[in-house]
Design an enzyme around this catalytic site. Sequence first.
Site, mmCIF file in Angstrom:
data_model
loop_
_atom_site.group_PDB
_atom_site.id
_atom_site.type_symbol
_atom_site.label_atom_id
_atom_site.label_comp_id
_atom_site.label_asym_id
_atom_site.label_seq_id
_atom_site.Cartn_x
_atom_site.Cartn_y
_atom_site.Cartn_z
ATOM 1 N N HIS A 161 34.635 37.107 40.134
ATOM 2 C CA HIS A 161 34.527 37.476 38.717
ATOM 3 C C HIS A 161 33.128 37.957 38.331
ATOM 4 O O HIS A 161 32.775 37.930 37.162
ATOM 5 C CB HIS A 161 34.899 36.287 37.825
ATOM 6 C CG HIS A 161 36.360 35.949 37.845
ATOM 7 N ND1 HIS A 161 36.960 35.333 38.898
ATOM 8 C CD2 HIS A 161 37.334 36.171 36.930
ATOM 9 C CE1 HIS A 161 38.245 35.158 38.641
ATOM 10 N NE2 HIS A 161 38.510 35.670 37.457
ATOM 11 N N GLU A 189 48.286 44.838 36.047
ATOM 12 C CA GLU A 189 47.342 45.948 35.819
ATOM 13 C C GLU A 189 47.842 47.273 36.378
ATOM 14 O O GLU A 189 47.661 48.318 35.748
ATOM 15 C CB GLU A 189 45.973 45.620 36.423
ATOM 16 C CG GLU A 189 45.154 44.615 35.621
ATOM 17 C CD GLU A 189 45.507 43.167 35.951
ATOM 18 O OE1 GLU A 189 46.382 42.948 36.820
ATOM 19 O OE2 GLU A 189 44.916 42.260 35.349
#
Lengths: 340, 326
Positions: B129, B60
């Site tokens: 998450h 990322e």
Amino acid sequence: MKQTSQLGSYAHKFPRGRAAELPKETLLKMYRDMVEQRRFEEATGRAYGLGKIMGFCHLYIGQEAISVGAAAALRPSDVMMSAYRIHAQAMARGVPAQAIMDELFGKATGCVQGLGGSMHIFDIAKGFWGGWGLVGQQVPTAAGVAFAQKYQSTGDVTMVFFGDGAVHQGAIHETFNLASVWGLPIVFVVENNQYGMGTALSRVSSLEPLHEMADAYKIRHYEFNGMDLLESYDAFADAVDYAREHSRPVYLEARCSRFRGHSMSDPGKYRTKEQLEEEKAHDPIPGFAAFLVDCGVTTHEALEALDETVKAEMKLILERAEAAPWPDAELISKYVLVSP
Amino acid sequence: MAQLLFRDALNQAMSEEMERDSRVYLLGEEVAQYDGAYKVSQGMLARFGEKRVIDTPIAELGFVAVAVGSALAGLRPIIEVMTYNFAILSLDAIINTAAKAHQMTAGQLSCPIVLRGATGAGGALAAQHSQSLESQYTHIPGLICVSPSTPADAKGLLKSAIRDPNPVIFFEHEALYSAKGEVPDGEHLVPIGKGDIKREGSDVTIIAWSRQMKQLIEHADAWSEELGLDIELVDPRTLRPLDMDLILASVKKTGRVVIVEEGFQFNHVGAEIAYRIQRDGFDLLDAPVERVTNIDVPMPYSPALEKLVLPNADRIKAAIRAVCYK
């Protein structure tokens, strides 16, 4: 176990002698550029000592053969991006010394109107794209510029500088991989002056020479003597041409010394006086001066006169920066978002 | 008007803007060959080709920063980050580069990216998450933050985000991708910075966005009847800049405010909204502003616990009663 490594296969010996094709006028201009950068940085150091320049401030003294060799290999429409030891690199790219000094003084007439200071010099029209203060941050950003150059088929290349202190940032390794996979026209340049701030490279790096890490990413790589202007130009000219022609990355390691501390606040206690003197014996400026005189391109007297002229110019630049106006308060919020 | 899934509305927005502007491209993990982790980019590789729909490695920091650099150089990337939990790795590129470039260059550069991906608790995905990290981004000057609750808003706001010259952070609640709603036919743009009244009411203002607003829309009629209070639902849609005119007009009408927001409590987006309401609408209030957020803990896995941590009907109704003194 089967040996699959091909370590060394992307190592490249660049062809020497490109610099021999440079006309006399260009050689003299390159010499003058180095002298201007040296005298500019000395003036900057003095102004910093007087409190005229604030903040973090990193001088380029000793590394001028790299900035000048690099800039000479680029086209005007190419992009140069760097970290924060950048005054000299910006000058090499053609950013006016006055605009840089005014920026260091925090004045409205600075190249970014006083918003950036020493670490954030930008002049996009001159192809100098800063000026980034987070170690390694500029490397993926520069790869993005190269991505855009390829996407838009401009035929331009991007050259990005970082220090030996940055090479272990994850962002740089992610970028090597992407640049190789996507075939980006970019020249990565590590200026290995052997110290990240005050920490010797050997204390924190599992690998030397640093350019060999490019092998893992199938990127062409080589090192050169960054204290020698002609060798520097040869190395950069080869790398830029290769990146442009093949739309591939290249990774160069410029072996060099900086003669001052990491920044103005660094007394440099990690080097002995003798060590520093030994490094200064490789100063690129007298070395290149001797070459020019030996070749009959110029004379000692002419070079000394040039030095006096440049010193006088720098004195004037400091006076003008001192007299330049401060920015208006409205600038604080003027560029936070793009105006509709 | 067509009935569209939230994910298909996003797909339409991206596809229409890519047809319109060749500088727009999409990159991210799994976006091309796999059609997207949440199938938002379904069919886009086939339609636009490898040059403009690009798979990235799971890296990322690197690929977001490369996209940011390409925006500085004139392209208009749409960066899919799969989820904002993973985008934490790219914060250097967003906070230190994208949000600073225009100001630090005195306007010589701008950074027209859209960073988009899933936010919020998707359902029993546990602590790493299930986060709503919107306030990490709304904290940063130089960023625009958008969080739609309906397919129509998703499409219209994403198209506006792609056209915006600034970096836009676009939050898509993971539990909304399969939500269905009417989307106007033809060119549909929703302006950034403009909120929307999702239900007119006279007694109490509830400010919410994203999945929480969707759930409020579903329950507001029943709760209004049950509580004997006419609920007004205000969806700011853009979290920065905030549409304070719309919010204050509603507060003027009701005098009572509950802010419902998924995510951690300390320093959440609603805290800034509450501050602005008391500063600019002190005389309009008949009660202190209440807030309903996640319980301030890392999300537990067990569904039995997750529903206690998220804003739920019991806590929201209690907050409504509290501001109405009922």
